[in-house]
Design a protein around this motif. Structure first.
Motif, PDB file in Angstrom:
ATOM      1  N   ALA A  79      -4.936   9.842  -1.413  1.00  0.00           N
ATOM      2  CA  ALA A  79      -5.660  10.306  -0.230  1.00  0.00           C
ATOM      3  C   ALA A  79      -6.558  11.497  -0.562  1.00  0.00           C
ATOM      4  O   ALA A  79      -7.696  11.587  -0.080  1.00  0.00           O
ATOM      5  CB  ALA A  79      -4.674  10.675   0.872  1.00  0.00           C
ATOM      6  N   LEU A  82      -9.644  10.286  -2.207  1.00  0.00           N
ATOM      7  CA  LEU A  82     -10.557   9.691  -1.232  1.00  0.00           C
ATOM      8  C   LEU A  82     -11.335  10.772  -0.495  1.00  0.00           C
ATOM      9  O   LEU A  82     -12.539  10.623  -0.249  1.00  0.00           O
ATOM     10  CB  LEU A  82      -9.778   8.832  -0.228  1.00  0.00           C
ATOM     11  N   VAL A  83     -10.670  11.847  -0.140  1.00  0.00           N
ATOM     12  CA  VAL A  83     -11.332  12.941   0.574  1.00  0.00           C
ATOM     13  C   VAL A  83     -12.332  13.653  -0.337  1.00  0.00           C
ATOM     14  O   VAL A  83     -13.474  13.918   0.055  1.00  0.00           O
ATOM     15  CB  VAL A  83     -10.289  13.935   1.130  1.00  0.00           C
ATOM     16  N   TRP A  88     -13.955   7.486   1.948  1.00  0.00           N
ATOM     17  CA  TRP A  88     -12.762   7.249   2.753  1.00  0.00           C
ATOM     18  C   TRP A  88     -12.637   5.763   3.071  1.00  0.00           C
ATOM     19  O   TRP A  88     -13.182   5.268   4.049  1.00  0.00           O
ATOM     20  CB  TRP A  88     -12.798   8.089   4.037  1.00  0.00           C
TER      21      TRP A  88
END
Length: 120
Positions: A79, A82-83, A88
């Protein structure tokens, strides 16, 4: 030792089924509570179990506690990536994570198979 390998193989098969089902539900776009539950089970168990099973832990409870902890850590790292990359796409990330996890689980299945008996 044989019993431990058998249990490891059965667990790997079950987690492979969870990986496969997760990928199928995501790729088909099915949105049901089952998908949410399945993705949650996958994200919280499979990646960590596929990693911790390379360590020879004697107690099953320690294995599963470590598997959940590692799974959550891997999920947080994914995550975070992705950020940081401004890409995203959580569904794609879960599918890729499932394929990577499935590869490790297949290795666990193959390495925990009992040796073939000698030809009679």
């Amino acid at each position: 030792m044989t019993e431990q390998l058998r249990n490891r193989r059965i667990t790997a098969y079950c987690l492979l089924a969870v990986c496969f089902s997760t990928v199928v539900l995501i790729l088909t776009g099915v949105t049901t509570p089952l998908r949410t539950l399945l993705v949650l089970v996958f994200v919280c168990t499979a990646p960590g179990w596929s990693l911790i099973s390379y360590v020879n832990v004697r107690h099953v409870s320690v294995t599963w506690i470590s598997a959940v902890g590692l799974s959550l850590a891997v999920s947080i790292l994914v995550a975070q990536m992705l950020v940081l990359t401004h890409a995203w796409h959580p569904e794609g990330a879960v599918v890729l994570l499932a394929f990577a996890t499935a590869g490790l689980l297949v290795h666990h299945v193959l390495r925990s198979k009992p040796p073939r008996e000698a030809a009679r």
